[in-house]
Scaffold this motif. Structure first.
Motif, short mmCIF file in Angstrom:
data_model
loop_
_atom_site.label_atom_id
_atom_site.label_comp_id
_atom_site.label_asym_id
_atom_site.label_seq_id
_atom_site.Cartn_x
_atom_site.Cartn_y
_atom_site.Cartn_z
N GLY A 14 0.78 -1.23 0.00
CA GLY A 14 0.00 0.00 0.00
C GLY A 14 0.82 1.28 0.00
O GLY A 14 0.35 2.31 -0.46
N VAL A 15 2.05 1.21 0.47
CA VAL A 15 2.90 2.41 0.52
C VAL A 15 3.09 3.00 -0.88
O VAL A 15 3.22 4.21 -1.04
CB VAL A 15 4.25 2.11 1.21
N VAL A 16 3.07 2.16 -1.91
CA VAL A 16 3.23 2.63 -3.29
C VAL A 16 2.03 3.47 -3.71
O VAL A 16 2.17 4.44 -4.45
CB VAL A 16 3.45 1.45 -4.25
N LEU A 17 0.85 3.12 -3.23
CA LEU A 17 -0.34 3.91 -3.55
C LEU A 17 -0.31 5.26 -2.85
O LEU A 17 -0.84 6.24 -3.37
CB LEU A 17 -1.61 3.14 -3.16
N GLU A 18 0.29 5.32 -1.69
CA GLU A 18 0.40 6.58 -0.95
C GLU A 18 1.47 7.49 -1.52
O GLU A 18 1.33 8.70 -1.52
CB GLU A 18 0.70 6.28 0.53
N ASN A 19 2.57 6.90 -2.02
CA ASN A 19 3.68 7.67 -2.57
C ASN A 19 4.27 6.88 -3.73
O ASN A 19 5.01 5.93 -3.53
CB ASN A 19 4.74 7.93 -1.49
N THR A 20 3.96 7.29 -4.95
CA THR A 20 4.40 6.52 -6.12
C THR A 20 5.92 6.50 -6.28
O THR A 20 6.44 5.65 -6.98
CB THR A 20 3.76 7.07 -7.41
N ASP A 21 6.63 7.41 -5.62
CA ASP A 21 8.09 7.37 -5.68
C ASP A 21 8.67 6.19 -4.91
O ASP A 21 9.87 5.92 -4.99
CB ASP A 21 8.69 8.68 -5.18
N GLU A 22 7.84 5.46 -4.18
CA GLU A 22 8.28 4.23 -3.53
C GLU A 22 8.42 3.09 -4.54
O GLU A 22 8.99 2.06 -4.24
CB GLU A 22 7.30 3.81 -2.42
N CYS A 23 7.89 3.30 -5.75
CA CYS A 23 8.01 2.31 -6.82
C CYS A 23 9.36 2.49 -7.51
O CYS A 23 9.64 3.53 -8.09
CB CYS A 23 6.88 2.47 -7.83
N ARG A 24 10.20 1.47 -7.44
CA ARG A 24 11.54 1.53 -8.03
C ARG A 24 11.48 1.78 -9.54
O ARG A 24 12.25 2.56 -10.08
CB ARG A 24 12.28 0.22 -7.73
#
Length: 72
Positions: A14-24
């Motif tokens: 879910g962290v990727v949905l909150e902050n897309t910069d968490e997606c490598r």
């Protein structure tokens, strides 16, 4: 960024949905292949299965010029 669902869950935490910069892949603009660098993404939802060698993942960046349908 496009996130595909698997069954009733997501491929990403879910962290990727909150902050897309968490997606490598989104952050680097590069392909991510868990076979090249073993289970490289800490935000992949099923990393424990990857660590066991049961699944692998391959993430592709979505180009900013991409469109839906037949128009550019």
């Amino acid at each position: 960024m496009t996130i595909f669902r698997m069954g009733n869950g997501l491929w990403y935490k879910g962290v990727v949905l909150e902050n897309t910069d968490e997606c490598r892949t989104k952050r680097t603009g590069s392909f991510v292949d868990s076979r090249e660098f073993s289970c490289v993404c800490p935000n992949f939802a099923k990393n424990e299965l990857c660590m066991e060698g049961r699944i692998h993942y391959y993430c592709m960046p979505k180009p900013t010029w991409a469109c839906i349908g037949n128009r550019l």
